[in-house]
Design an enzyme around this catalytic site. Structure first.
Site, PDB file in Angstrom:
ATOM      1  N   ASN A   1       7.408   1.182  -8.938  1.00  0.00           N
ATOM      2  CA  ASN A   1       8.871   0.542  -7.734  1.00  0.00           C
ATOM      3  C   ASN A   1       8.415   1.559  -6.862  1.00  0.00           C
ATOM      4  OD1 ASN A   1      11.084   1.905  -6.799  1.00  0.00           O
ATOM      5  ND2 ASN A   1      11.647   3.253  -7.787  1.00  0.00           N
ATOM      6  N   ASP A   2       7.707   1.766  -5.945  1.00  0.00           N
ATOM      7  CA  ASP A   2       7.929   2.110  -4.614  1.00  0.00           C
ATOM      8  C   ASP A   2       7.152   0.113  -4.492  1.00  0.00           C
ATOM      9  OD1 ASP A   2       8.571   4.038  -3.909  1.00  0.00           O
ATOM     10  OD2 ASP A   2       7.093   4.627  -4.535  1.00  0.00           O
ATOM     11  N   VAL A   3       5.743  -0.661  -5.003  1.00  0.00           N
ATOM     12  CA  VAL A   3       5.624  -1.641  -5.035  1.00  0.00           C
ATOM     13  C   VAL A   3       5.552  -2.878  -4.718  1.00  0.00           C
ATOM     14  CG1 VAL A   3       2.730  -0.458  -5.757  1.00  0.00           C
ATOM     15  CG2 VAL A   3       4.367  -1.789  -7.266  1.00  0.00           C
TER      16      VAL A   3
ATOM     17  N   ALA B   1       7.507   7.902  -4.165  1.00  0.00           N
ATOM     18  CA  ALA B   1       7.622   8.384  -3.060  1.00  0.00           C
ATOM     19  C   ALA B   1       8.611   9.106  -2.612  1.00  0.00           C
ATOM     20  CB  ALA B   1       8.069   6.376  -1.835  1.00  0.00           C
TER      21      ALA B   1
END
Lengths: 96, 466
Positions: B392-394, B433
């Site tokens: 997700n965050d990456v 995050a």
């Protein structure tokens, strides 16, 4: 300030080792960061040597108990650390 | 003769540690490096038990020492062999904590015997004792909290003025430690209070740090334990402890900094800046406007089977679902249809750098299919389908576009630039995050909901039928 010779040589060693550690890690591919951290984790298990020494010179019950605990925990660090690292790295072996 | 033998064994062990760390830095020699260091450790341990002399006397309690070694080996071995590959990061943290506790116990015992002996210890000796105690205790409690957090048994806990409390406690702990060193405070009960303070500080220090930052914390605590071990080396003028400890302390610090760099953060920012950043991130998240598109496994399979190039972006979701094998199977099926399949590896994908590589290697994915971020990013514009598996965050474009985002500045995989992005997720919930991902609402993005393993299995079956 008085620093005796043996302390001085220890300080020399610390400074040189600190630089060596930096050099050793400099160019490691990020793929290997986790195994490297895990391997380093096992190496600081060398603290077990200290626990063996305190256990070996302990003479009252409380010291014996705490010393025993220290050796067990140190061993966990060493054995667990190396075995986990080995398991991770086994997976990097290329199949023939 | 015997007098001179132990230092030589220690020298050999020290060299194996240096070689071991060196060899761990290259994929070809890493495994051998680990074994070399382990052999050195055995030499140092056996040498100490047999040859160490304290005031000319050999060590006593040898039976108990051997018993403790046996107990520790049995427990450590079983834990290390049983742990799942997905749980490796927390296992490392746990073992690190054990080393820290060991260092703290050594200091306590050393102080006890100094009192009992009635000898005024030298300043250097007390300094090493107190430093070993504080650093070891912080490393122990901090590592255990990191372990519990990664096991998801503990969430991020933040309260008002937390930073003030933490800093205050840190200053107080160091002050008491310093007072013990110069002798203005003393006594075994003061020592226990100091230990408790350090333990509480370790807990409070790690509690609020969350999200993708846990690997950095573990790496930092790892170098702490190294320094604590080196303090033990000072106590006993023991070269192998000193060398092993400082090496890990310095290598661990550099590794921590390298990890921070790969997230484009400074260490200070991770440790302190995180508190405020995460709070603002939560408010900017929430129910973001926009609608997303869902895609069925059958449609996704068709898209991929007729693509020229498919890039798979693996994340922690792949790890928790243990989906690495079925992911490899999907790759195999697609290649059978003439599709080029690559894996895009973000430096901090999963919960630790290299986490994804370890997992995919377990599933026999070829090493050269794993492409690092810098190389793969130029390929996204010419990629037909990107399959995001539990990451997700990456792939969150906010890292590039939204200066208020807590992950702003982190380099990301430019999955958004490809023709079609298929995101496999369990739900629309935010990533680790804790922030929303606008990629999900882009016109070229489609969601495939479900457990990563189940969805991938469905995809494999559908691809077979295309």
């Amino acid at each position: 300030m008085i620093i005796d010779e043996s302390t001085l040589s220890l300080i020399y060693l610390v400074v040189l080792m600190a630089f060596l550690g930096v050099e050793l890690i400099g160019h490691v591919p990020s793929v290997l960061h986790t195994p490297l951290m895990s391997g380093a984790n096992a190496i600081h298990g060398v603290v077990i040597i200290g626990s063996i020494i305190v256990m070996g010179i302990a003479d009252d019950t409380l010291s014996m108990v705490l010393g025993f605990l220290a050796v067990v925990l140190g061993t966990l660090n060493v054995v667990g650390g190396f075995v986990v690292t080995n398991r991770m790295l086994e997976m990097f072996r290329r199949k023939p | 003769m015997i007098d001179g033998l132990l230092p030589i064994l220690y020298l050999i062990a020290s060299v194996t540690f240096i070689l071991g760390i060196k060899m761990l830095g290259s994929p070809k020699t890493a495994r051998a490096g680990n074994l070399v260091a382990a052999a050195g450790m055995v030499i140092a341990i056996v040498g100490t038990i047999v040859l160490y002399r304290h005031n000319g006397q050999p060590l006593h309690n040898v039976t108990w020492i051997l018993a403790a070694l046996a107990v520790g080996t049995a427990i450590g071995w079983v834990m290390a062999m049983r742990v799942k590959m997905t749980a490796m990061p927390q296992m490392v943290s746990f073992f690190n904590g054990m080393g820290g506790a060991c260092a703290a116990l050594i200091s306590i015992l050393e102080y006890k015997s100094a009192i009992a002996g009635g000898l005024a210890a030298s300043t250097g000796h007390s300094l090493a004792t107190m430093a070993g105690l504080i650093i070891g205790a912080v490393s122990f409690s901090g590592s255990i909290i990191a372990y519990l957090k990664l096991e998801d048994r503990l969430g991020d806990i933040r309260f008002g003025a937390q930073q003030l409390v933490n800093n205050g406690l840190l200053v107080a702990t160091i002050a008491v430690g310093a007072a013990m060193v110069i002798g203005s405070m003393s006594g075994i009960s003061t020592l226990y209070i100091l230990t408790a303070m350090a333990l509480v500080f370790g807990i409070l220090f790690v509690l609020p740090i969350g999200g993708a930052d846990m690997p950095v914390v573990i790496s930092l605590l790892n170098s702490f334990t190294g320094v604590a071990a080196a303090c033990g080396g000072f106590l006993y003028d023991n070269m192998v402890m000193l060398i092993g400890g400082i090496l890990v302390g310095s290598a661990g610090t550099i590794l921590t900094v390298v990890m921070c760099n790969s997230m484009n953060r400074s260490l200070l920012n991770v440790l302190i800046g995180n508190f405020g950043g995460a709070a603002s991130g939560a408010s900017s998240g929430g129910s973001s406007a926009g609608s997303y598109r869902e895609v069925s496994a059958a449609d996704a399979a068709v898209m991929m089977a007729y693509a020229k190039q498919v890039v798979i972006v693996p994340g922690y979701g792949l790890a928790v679902a243990q989906a690495q094998h079925v992911c490899h199977q999907l790759e195999h099926e697609l290649e059978g249809k003439g599709v080029t399949v690559k894996y895009a590896i973000h430096p901090v994908a999963g919960r630790m750098p290299g986490h994804m590589n370890v997992l995919l290697a377990e599933a026999d994915v070829a090493y050269d299919k794993l492409v690092e971020m810098e190389e793969i990013n130029s390929e996204f514009p010419t990629t037909d389908v990107v399959l995001v598996v539990g990451a997700n965050d990456v792939v969150n474009p906010a890292a590039k576009t939204d200066p208020t985002s807590p992950i702003y500045g982190m380099p990301i995989l430019d999955a958004e630039l490809s023709r079609q992005v298929i995101i496999m997720k369990r739900s629309m919930k935010a990533g680790y995050a804790g922030i929303d991902n606008e990629l999900f609402y882009r016109p070229n993005a489609a969601m495939l909901f479900g457990d990563a393993k189940a969805s991938l299995t469905a995809l494999v079956n559908e691809v077979k039928q295309v």
